[in-house]
Design a protein around this motif. Structure first.
Motif, PDB file in Angstrom:
ATOM      1  N   THR A  68       0.847  -1.178   0.000  1.00 28.03           N
ATOM      2  CA  THR A  68       0.000   0.000   0.000  1.00 28.03           C
ATOM      3  C   THR A  68       0.891   1.239   0.000  1.00 28.03           C
ATOM      4  OG1 THR A  68      -0.087   0.062   2.406  1.00 28.03           O
ATOM      5  CG2 THR A  68      -1.814  -1.197   1.284  1.00 28.03           C
ATOM      6  N   LEU A  69       0.302   2.374  -0.271  1.00 33.15           N
ATOM      7  CA  LEU A  69       1.081   3.603  -0.263  1.00 33.15           C
ATOM      8  C   LEU A  69       1.677   3.848   1.122  1.00 33.15           C
ATOM      9  CD1 LEU A  69       2.086   6.107  -1.713  1.00 33.15           C
ATOM     10  CD2 LEU A  69      -0.058   7.231  -1.104  1.00 33.15           C
ATOM     11  N   GLU A  70       0.901   3.594   2.164  1.00 34.42           N
ATOM     12  CA  GLU A  70       1.381   3.800   3.526  1.00 34.42           C
ATOM     13  C   GLU A  70       2.572   2.907   3.854  1.00 34.42           C
ATOM     14  OE1 GLU A  70      -1.747   3.499   2.668  1.00 34.42           O
ATOM     15  OE2 GLU A  70      -2.805   5.242   3.457  1.00 34.42           O
ATOM     16  N   SER A  71       2.508   1.638   3.449  1.00 39.24           N
ATOM     17  CA  SER A  71       3.617   0.725   3.736  1.00 39.24           C
ATOM     18  C   SER A  71       4.864   1.115   2.946  1.00 39.24           C
ATOM     19  CB  SER A  71       3.225  -0.726   3.433  1.00 39.24           C
ATOM     20  OG  SER A  71       2.984  -0.912   2.059  1.00 39.24           O
ATOM     21  N   ARG A  72       4.680   1.609   1.728  1.00 42.80           N
ATOM     22  CA  ARG A  72       5.826   2.065   0.934  1.00 42.80           C
ATOM     23  C   ARG A  72       6.473   3.300   1.559  1.00 42.80           C
ATOM     24  NH1 ARG A  72       7.158   0.313  -4.226  1.00 42.80           N
ATOM     25  NH2 ARG A  72       6.141  -1.658  -4.594  1.00 42.80           N
ATOM     26  N   LEU A  73       5.649   4.221   2.061  1.00 39.88           N
ATOM     27  CA  LEU A  73       6.179   5.418   2.712  1.00 39.88           C
ATOM     28  C   LEU A  73       6.910   5.076   4.008  1.00 39.88           C
ATOM     29  CD1 LEU A  73       3.273   7.961   2.124  1.00 39.88           C
ATOM     30  CD2 LEU A  73       5.511   7.902   1.005  1.00 39.88           C
ATOM     31  N   ASP A  74       6.384   4.112   4.776  1.00 40.60           N
ATOM     32  CA  ASP A  74       7.069   3.664   5.992  1.00 40.60           C
ATOM     33  C   ASP A  74       8.432   3.083   5.652  1.00 40.60           C
ATOM     34  OD1 ASP A  74       5.006   4.441   7.636  1.00 40.60           O
ATOM     35  OD2 ASP A  74       4.106   2.434   7.744  1.00 40.60           O
ATOM     36  N   LEU A  75       8.480   2.274   4.606  1.00 35.71           N
ATOM     37  CA  LEU A  75       9.735   1.647   4.205  1.00 35.71           C
ATOM     38  C   LEU A  75      10.772   2.688   3.793  1.00 35.71           C
ATOM     39  CD1 LEU A  75      11.225  -1.026   3.571  1.00 35.71           C
ATOM     40  CD2 LEU A  75      10.272  -0.867   1.273  1.00 35.71           C
ATOM     41  N   ILE A  76      10.376   3.640   2.983  1.00 35.49           N
ATOM     42  CA  ILE A  76      11.328   4.647   2.512  1.00 35.49           C
ATOM     43  C   ILE A  76      11.751   5.564   3.651  1.00 35.49           C
ATOM     44  CG2 ILE A  76       9.719   6.419   1.731  1.00 35.49           C
ATOM     45  CD1 ILE A  76      12.699   5.353  -0.301  1.00 35.49           C
ATOM     46  N   SER A  77      10.851   5.840   4.589  1.00 35.38           N
ATOM     47  CA  SER A  77      11.228   6.712   5.703  1.00 35.38           C
ATOM     48  C   SER A  77      12.273   6.042   6.589  1.00 35.38           C
ATOM     49  CB  SER A  77      10.009   7.110   6.525  1.00 35.38           C
ATOM     50  OG  SER A  77       9.479   6.001   7.225  1.00 35.38           O
ATOM     51  N   GLN A  78      12.172   4.729   6.785  1.00 38.17           N
ATOM     52  CA  GLN A  78      13.170   4.002   7.570  1.00 38.17           C
ATOM     53  C   GLN A  78      14.524   3.990   6.864  1.00 38.17           C
ATOM     54  OE1 GLN A  78      12.923   2.917  10.694  1.00 38.17           O
ATOM     55  NE2 GLN A  78      10.923   3.886  10.659  1.00 38.17           N
ATOM     56  N   GLN A  79      14.507   3.940   5.550  1.00 36.90           N
ATOM     57  CA  GLN A  79      15.761   3.943   4.799  1.00 36.90           C
ATOM     58  C   GLN A  79      16.425   5.316   4.793  1.00 36.90           C
ATOM     59  OE1 GLN A  79      14.537   2.456   1.001  1.00 36.90           O
ATOM     60  NE2 GLN A  79      14.596   0.325   1.643  1.00 36.90           N
ATOM     61  N   LEU A  80      15.635   6.366   4.966  1.00 36.44           N
ATOM     62  CA  LEU A  80      16.176   7.722   4.923  1.00 36.44           C
ATOM     63  C   LEU A  80      16.620   8.256   6.286  1.00 36.44           C
ATOM     64  CD1 LEU A  80      13.772   9.427   2.382  1.00 36.44           C
ATOM     65  CD2 LEU A  80      16.132   8.736   2.025  1.00 36.44           C
ATOM     66  N   VAL A  81      16.347   7.536   7.367  1.00 35.36           N
ATOM     67  CA  VAL A  81      16.705   8.011   8.706  1.00 35.36           C
ATOM     68  C   VAL A  81      18.188   8.363   8.816  1.00 35.36           C
ATOM     69  CG1 VAL A  81      16.915   7.294  11.124  1.00 35.36           C
ATOM     70  CG2 VAL A  81      14.763   7.011   9.927  1.00 35.36           C
ATOM     71  N   PRO A  82      19.137   7.532   8.366  1.00 35.41           N
ATOM     72  CA  PRO A  82      20.552   7.914   8.477  1.00 35.41           C
ATOM     73  C   PRO A  82      20.887   9.209   7.731  1.00 35.41           C
ATOM     74  CG  PRO A  82      20.374   5.585   7.996  1.00 35.41           C
ATOM     75  CD  PRO A  82      19.003   6.168   7.848  1.00 35.41           C
ATOM     76  N   GLU A  83      20.328   9.395   6.553  1.00 37.47           N
ATOM     77  CA  GLU A  83      20.596  10.611   5.790  1.00 37.47           C
ATOM     78  C   GLU A  83      20.018  11.840   6.486  1.00 37.47           C
ATOM     79  OE1 GLU A  83      19.688  10.418   1.605  1.00 37.47           O
ATOM     80  OE2 GLU A  83      20.065   8.258   1.613  1.00 37.47           O
ATOM     81  N   ILE A  84      18.832  11.697   7.053  1.00 36.27           N
ATOM     82  CA  ILE A  84      18.215  12.807   7.771  1.00 36.27           C
ATOM     83  C   ILE A  84      19.040  13.150   9.013  1.00 36.27           C
ATOM     84  CG2 ILE A  84      16.168  13.526   9.067  1.00 36.27           C
ATOM     85  CD1 ILE A  84      14.532  11.785   7.074  1.00 36.27           C
ATOM     86  N   ARG A  85      19.500  12.126   9.722  1.00 30.87           N
ATOM     87  CA  ARG A  85      20.320  12.342  10.912  1.00 30.87           C
ATOM     88  C   ARG A  85      21.594  13.112  10.549  1.00 30.87           C
ATOM     89  NH1 ARG A  85      22.147   7.357  12.088  1.00 30.87           N
ATOM     90  NH2 ARG A  85      20.173   6.713  12.994  1.00 30.87           N
ATOM     91  N   ASN A  86      22.258  12.708   9.479  1.00 32.93           N
ATOM     92  CA  ASN A  86      23.478  13.396   9.047  1.00 32.93           C
ATOM     93  C   ASN A  86      23.192  14.829   8.608  1.00 32.93           C
ATOM     94  OD1 ASN A  86      25.107  11.226   9.602  1.00 32.93           O
ATOM     95  ND2 ASN A  86      25.099  10.465   7.499  1.00 32.93           N
ATOM     96  N   ALA A  87      22.068  15.039   7.938  1.00 32.49           N
ATOM     97  CA  ALA A  87      21.731  16.385   7.483  1.00 32.49           C
ATOM     98  C   ALA A  87      21.440  17.312   8.661  1.00 32.49           C
ATOM     99  CB  ALA A  87      20.531  16.332   6.537  1.00 32.49           C
ATOM    100  N   LEU A  88      20.792  16.779   9.692  1.00 31.54           N
ATOM    101  CA  LEU A  88      20.437  17.613  10.845  1.00 31.54           C
ATOM    102  C   LEU A  88      21.601  17.828  11.812  1.00 31.54           C
ATOM    103  CD1 LEU A  88      16.882  16.238  11.714  1.00 31.54           C
ATOM    104  CD2 LEU A  88      17.443  18.409  10.638  1.00 31.54           C
ATOM    105  N   PHE A  89      22.339  16.764  12.099  1.00 29.63           N
ATOM    106  CA  PHE A  89      23.332  16.818  13.165  1.00 29.63           C
ATOM    107  C   PHE A  89      24.769  16.658  12.693  1.00 29.63           C
ATOM    108  CE2 PHE A  89      19.419  14.835  14.893  1.00 29.63           C
ATOM    109  CZ  PHE A  89      19.009  15.906  15.674  1.00 29.63           C
ATOM    110  N   GLY A  90      24.979  16.393  11.432  1.00 24.59           N
ATOM    111  CA  GLY A  90      26.328  16.154  10.933  1.00 24.59           C
ATOM    112  C   GLY A  90      26.763  14.730  11.211  1.00 24.59           C
TER     113      GLY A  90
END
Length: 99
Positions: A68-90
């Motif tokens: 479903t769209l929701e499950s796809r968004l959950d999956l991609i958000s989990q994959q992007l957590v490291p990139e978001i962490r680096n962008a916010l905190f270095g």
């Protein structure tokens, strides 16, 4: 790759699913070289507030593939957590692995 599959969808999408299911089953059979029997669950629909997609269930519920769209968004958000962490905190030099 299971011979018996149960497909869940939204009640609003039932006509569309019934329209495209024969073609999808034919393509699967041609590509995998194995027959499949897909049954549409008409007694247990996905919630109406789901944006769309399907859920495939096999082996009496032991294998569940949410698409479903929701499950796809959950999956991609989990994959992007490291990139978001680096962008916010270095980059953290104390981390051995960068998940």
């Amino acid at each position: 790759m299971e011979p018996q599959v149960l497909l869940r969808c939204r009640e609003d999408d039932l006509d569309l699913i019934k329209e495209v299911l024969p073609h999808a089953t034919q393509q699967y059979t041609e590509n995998i070289k194995q027959d499949v029997n897909i049954t549409v669950a008409t007694d247990n629909y996905l919630p109406a507030d789901t944006c769309g997609g399907v859920e495939l269930i096999a082996l009496n519920g032991r294998v569940k593939v949410p698409n479903t769209l929701e499950s796809r968004l959950d999956l991609i958000s989990q994959q992007l957590v490291p990139e978001i962490r680096n962008a916010l905190f270095g980059r953290n030099t104390n981390r051995k692995f960068t998940d």
